[in-house]
Each structure stands twice: as C-alpha cells, then as structure tokens.
Design a protein around this motif. Structure first.
Motif, PDB file in Angstrom:
ATOM      1  N   LYS A 145       0.580  -1.262   0.196  1.00 24.35           N
ATOM      2  CA  LYS A 145      -0.038   0.059  -0.072  1.00 24.35           C
ATOM      3  C   LYS A 145       0.913   1.187  -0.046  1.00 24.35           C
ATOM      4  CE  LYS A 145      -3.908   2.417   2.457  1.00 24.35           C
ATOM      5  NZ  LYS A 145      -4.702   1.994   3.674  1.00 24.35           N
ATOM      6  N   ALA A 146       2.191   1.226   0.869  1.00 23.86           N
ATOM      7  CA  ALA A 146       2.951   2.292   0.848  1.00 23.86           C
ATOM      8  C   ALA A 146       3.589   2.439  -0.438  1.00 23.86           C
ATOM      9  CB  ALA A 146       3.978   2.184   1.833  1.00 23.86           C
ATOM     10  N   HIS A 147       3.953   1.346  -1.021  1.00 26.11           N
ATOM     11  CA  HIS A 147       4.660   1.557  -2.556  1.00 26.11           C
ATOM     12  C   HIS A 147       3.489   2.140  -3.748  1.00 26.11           C
ATOM     13  CE1 HIS A 147       6.250  -0.415  -6.291  1.00 26.11           C
ATOM     14  NE2 HIS A 147       7.362   0.324  -5.680  1.00 26.11           N
ATOM     15  N   GLU A 148       2.248   1.546  -3.603  1.00 26.60           N
ATOM     16  CA  GLU A 148       1.264   2.241  -4.534  1.00 26.60           C
ATOM     17  C   GLU A 148       1.169   3.366  -4.003  1.00 26.60           C
ATOM     18  OE1 GLU A 148      -2.165  -0.044  -3.497  1.00 26.60           O
ATOM     19  OE2 GLU A 148      -1.457  -1.998  -4.400  1.00 26.60           O
ATOM     20  N   GLU A 149       1.167   4.034  -2.777  1.00 25.82           N
ATOM     21  CA  GLU A 149       1.099   5.551  -2.846  1.00 25.82           C
ATOM     22  C   GLU A 149       2.142   6.148  -3.494  1.00 25.82           C
ATOM     23  OE1 GLU A 149      -1.084   8.729  -1.208  1.00 25.82           O
ATOM     24  OE2 GLU A 149      -1.575   6.805  -0.904  1.00 25.82           O
ATOM     25  N   TRP A 150       3.449   5.623  -2.992  1.00 29.03           N
ATOM     26  CA  TRP A 150       4.673   6.356  -3.593  1.00 29.03           C
ATOM     27  C   TRP A 150       4.487   6.316  -5.064  1.00 29.03           C
ATOM     28  CZ3 TRP A 150       8.662   9.013  -2.270  1.00 29.03           C
ATOM     29  CH2 TRP A 150       9.827   8.931  -2.978  1.00 29.03           C
ATOM     30  N   THR A 151       4.414   5.278  -5.909  1.00 30.13           N
ATOM     31  CA  THR A 151       4.512   5.376  -7.306  1.00 30.13           C
ATOM     32  C   THR A 151       3.291   6.045  -7.805  1.00 30.13           C
ATOM     33  OG1 THR A 151       3.026   3.307  -7.375  1.00 30.13           O
ATOM     34  CG2 THR A 151       5.478   2.708  -7.496  1.00 30.13           C
ATOM     35  N   SER A 152       2.189   6.300  -7.070  1.00 33.83           N
ATOM     36  CA  SER A 152       1.019   7.083  -7.511  1.00 33.83           C
ATOM     37  C   SER A 152       1.641   8.938  -7.520  1.00 33.83           C
ATOM     38  CB  SER A 152      -0.214   7.354  -6.609  1.00 33.83           C
ATOM     39  OG  SER A 152       0.076   7.782  -5.408  1.00 33.83           O
ATOM     40  N   LEU A 153       2.727   9.129  -6.822  1.00 36.67           N
ATOM     41  CA  LEU A 153       3.317  10.343  -6.817  1.00 36.67           C
ATOM     42  C   LEU A 153       4.214  10.605  -7.916  1.00 36.67           C
ATOM     43  CD1 LEU A 153       3.434  10.721  -2.901  1.00 36.67           C
ATOM     44  CD2 LEU A 153       1.840  11.765  -4.317  1.00 36.67           C
ATOM     45  N   GLY A 154       4.711   9.410  -8.442  1.00 33.00           N
ATOM     46  CA  GLY A 154       5.843   9.360  -9.204  1.00 33.00           C
ATOM     47  C   GLY A 154       6.291  10.512 -10.290  1.00 33.00           C
ATOM     48  N   ASP A 155       5.361  11.084 -11.237  1.00 32.12           N
ATOM     49  CA  ASP A 155       5.765  12.020 -12.015  1.00 32.12           C
ATOM     50  C   ASP A 155       5.777  13.585 -11.192  1.00 32.12           C
ATOM     51  OD1 ASP A 155       5.567  10.502 -14.450  1.00 32.12           O
ATOM     52  OD2 ASP A 155       3.438  10.951 -14.725  1.00 32.12           O
ATOM     53  N   TYR A 156       4.828  13.551 -10.419  1.00 33.88           N
ATOM     54  CA  TYR A 156       5.055  14.904  -9.468  1.00 33.88           C
ATOM     55  C   TYR A 156       6.345  14.944  -8.823  1.00 33.88           C
ATOM     56  CZ  TYR A 156       4.213  18.267  -5.787  1.00 33.88           C
ATOM     57  OH  TYR A 156       4.082  19.451  -5.133  1.00 33.88           O
ATOM     58  N   LEU A 157       6.698  13.807  -8.123  1.00 36.81           N
ATOM     59  CA  LEU A 157       8.039  13.735  -7.361  1.00 36.81           C
ATOM     60  C   LEU A 157       9.317  13.875  -8.288  1.00 36.81           C
ATOM     61  CD1 LEU A 157       7.323  10.865  -4.792  1.00 36.81           C
ATOM     62  CD2 LEU A 157       7.597  13.301  -4.366  1.00 36.81           C
ATOM     63  N   ARG A 158       9.177  13.432  -9.371  1.00 36.97           N
ATOM     64  CA  ARG A 158      10.403  13.512 -10.335  1.00 36.97           C
ATOM     65  C   ARG A 158      10.509  15.260 -10.962  1.00 36.97           C
ATOM     66  NH1 ARG A 158      12.915   9.291 -11.029  1.00 36.97           N
ATOM     67  NH2 ARG A 158      12.014   7.111 -10.872  1.00 36.97           N
ATOM     68  N   ILE A 159       9.271  15.768 -10.542  1.00 39.40           N
ATOM     69  CA  ILE A 159       9.463  17.405 -11.122  1.00 39.40           C
ATOM     70  C   ILE A 159       9.856  18.165 -10.166  1.00 39.40           C
ATOM     71  CG2 ILE A 159       7.728  19.300 -11.661  1.00 39.40           C
ATOM     72  CD1 ILE A 159       6.151  17.438 -13.026  1.00 39.40           C
ATOM     73  N   VAL A 160       9.514  17.798  -8.853  1.00 39.03           N
ATOM     74  CA  VAL A 160       9.952  18.765  -7.596  1.00 39.03           C
ATOM     75  C   VAL A 160      10.983  18.173  -6.856  1.00 39.03           C
ATOM     76  CG1 VAL A 160       7.709  19.810  -7.560  1.00 39.03           C
ATOM     77  CG2 VAL A 160       8.221  17.791  -5.914  1.00 39.03           C
ATOM     78  N   LEU A 161      11.406  17.108  -7.085  1.00 41.31           N
ATOM     79  CA  LEU A 161      12.690  16.477  -6.312  1.00 41.31           C
ATOM     80  C   LEU A 161      13.700  16.261  -7.323  1.00 41.31           C
ATOM     81  CD1 LEU A 161      10.823  13.961  -3.486  1.00 41.31           C
ATOM     82  CD2 LEU A 161      11.624  16.544  -2.971  1.00 41.31           C
ATOM     83  N   ARG A 162      14.740  15.672  -6.479  1.00 43.94           N
ATOM     84  CA  ARG A 162      16.027  15.407  -7.423  1.00 43.94           C
ATOM     85  C   ARG A 162      15.920  13.873  -7.579  1.00 43.94           C
ATOM     86  NH1 ARG A 162      21.487  16.808  -4.157  1.00 43.94           N
ATOM     87  NH2 ARG A 162      21.774  14.957  -5.576  1.00 43.94           N
ATOM     88  N   HIS A 163      16.052  13.615  -9.013  1.00 42.81           N
ATOM     89  CA  HIS A 163      15.872  12.303  -9.608  1.00 42.81           C
ATOM     90  C   HIS A 163      16.640  11.226  -8.855  1.00 42.81           C
ATOM     91  CE1 HIS A 163      13.607  13.563 -13.053  1.00 42.81           C
ATOM     92  NE2 HIS A 163      14.389  14.544 -12.934  1.00 42.81           N
ATOM     93  N   ASP A 164      17.749  11.573  -8.220  1.00 39.00           N
ATOM     94  CA  ASP A 164      18.523  10.231  -7.439  1.00 39.00           C
ATOM     95  C   ASP A 164      17.821  10.080  -6.184  1.00 39.00           C
ATOM     96  OD1 ASP A 164      19.307  13.033  -6.430  1.00 39.00           O
ATOM     97  OD2 ASP A 164      21.447  12.430  -5.929  1.00 39.00           O
ATOM     98  N   GLN A 165      16.999  11.151  -5.675  1.00 36.39           N
ATOM     99  CA  GLN A 165      16.575  10.813  -4.340  1.00 36.39           C
ATOM    100  C   GLN A 165      15.334   9.839  -4.727  1.00 36.39           C
ATOM    101  OE1 GLN A 165      15.335  14.496  -3.218  1.00 36.39           O
ATOM    102  NE2 GLN A 165      16.766  15.072  -1.687  1.00 36.39           N
ATOM    103  N   VAL A 166      14.591  10.264  -5.535  1.00 33.23           N
ATOM    104  CA  VAL A 166      13.414   9.355  -5.857  1.00 33.23           C
ATOM    105  C   VAL A 166      13.763   8.088  -6.350  1.00 33.23           C
ATOM    106  CG1 VAL A 166      11.551   9.251  -7.416  1.00 33.23           C
ATOM    107  CG2 VAL A 166      12.037  11.267  -6.572  1.00 33.23           C
ATOM    108  N   ASP A 167      14.865   7.822  -7.169  1.00 34.19           N
ATOM    109  CA  ASP A 167      15.265   6.399  -7.560  1.00 34.19           C
ATOM    110  C   ASP A 167      15.733   5.798  -6.562  1.00 34.19           C
ATOM    111  OD1 ASP A 167      14.872   7.461 -10.206  1.00 34.19           O
ATOM    112  OD2 ASP A 167      17.069   8.017 -10.540  1.00 34.19           O
TER     113      ASP A 167
END
Length: 139
Positions: free
Chosen positions: A57-79
């Motif tokens: 469930k936590a992973h689904e929540e994380w992946t639902s934010l994928g595009d937004y997070l890649r825009i506002v955070l550093r890519h290496d943090q998200v990766d």
C-alpha cells in the motif's frame, strides 16, 4: 511602482507554491512512513502478510506520486527510494527479518530526509548545492 507590485505579486505566488509543495510532500511522506513503520511492527510480531499488505500500500502511494516527485525532487532521491521499496518488498517475500528491518528503517529515514530537505528552514535556505565538477578534489 506598477512593476514593483507585479514583481512582489510574482514573488508571493512563487513563495506560496513553494510552501504548498513543502506541505504536500510532508503530508504524503508522513502517510507513507506511517504505513512502513506499522509494517515493521507487524513483521516484528511475525505477521508477514500484514507487513506485506502495508508495504504494498505504501509502495502504491509512492508510485502514484511518481511524476510529481520527479518534477519537484532530485531524481537520484526518487530513484533511491524506488530501489529501497524493491528491496523491502523482496525481503518481505523471503521473510528475511533482519534484512527487512534494516532496509525498511533505511527507507523510512530516506523519506524523512527527503521531507526535511523540502521544508523552509535556515539550513535549507543557506545550503548551496554543489555541482559535481566544482566539488571534485583537484587532481
């Protein structure tokens, strides 16, 4: 005077969007870390199915934010968080308690650090990102 007012309005809009982003990141990472911490407690008590459900469930929540997070955070943090989620899910499937707990704790810490880096604070305001070429030691 008109240009000053326009500049101040733009500055206020940018500041408001930064604060809204920080608040949104804080809420979402808080929800995800709460799920992961509960999953850790369940795994400690031997409820691997419950831990797996909460982690998914936590992973689904994380992946639902994928595009937004890649825009506002550093890519290496998200990766890094993506890799950690994969590892945590793998350790749950194998029911490797020690590895799971260590990786899950690392993931929770990473998410909290991501949240802290987005918050308005003096240390975040004064920190200057270092470009790899500028920060490398002279040969």
């Amino acid at each position: 005077m008109k240009y000053l007012m326009i500049a101040l309005a733009l500055l206020a809009a940018i500041f408001a969007s930064v604060m809204a982003n920080a608040s949104y990141i804080s809420v979402k990472t808080g929800e995800i870390t709460a799920l992961l911490e509960e999953a850790d407690r369940r795994a400690d008590s031997g409820d691997w199915t419950g831990a797996e459900d909460l982690t998914k469930k936590a992973h689904e929540e994380w992946t639902s934010l994928g595009d937004y997070l890649r825009i506002v955070l550093r890519h290496d943090q998200v990766d890094e968080a993506d890799r950690s989620f994969s590892e945590v899910l793998g350790f749950i499937e194998c029911q490797e308690a020690a590895e799971y707990c260590a990786t899950n704790d690392s993931l929770v810490t990473h998410l909290k650090q991501m949240n802290d880096m987005e918050q308005l604070s003096l240390s975040n305001f004064l920190s200057i990102p270092c470009l790899p070429a500028a920060c490398s030691a002279p040969s």
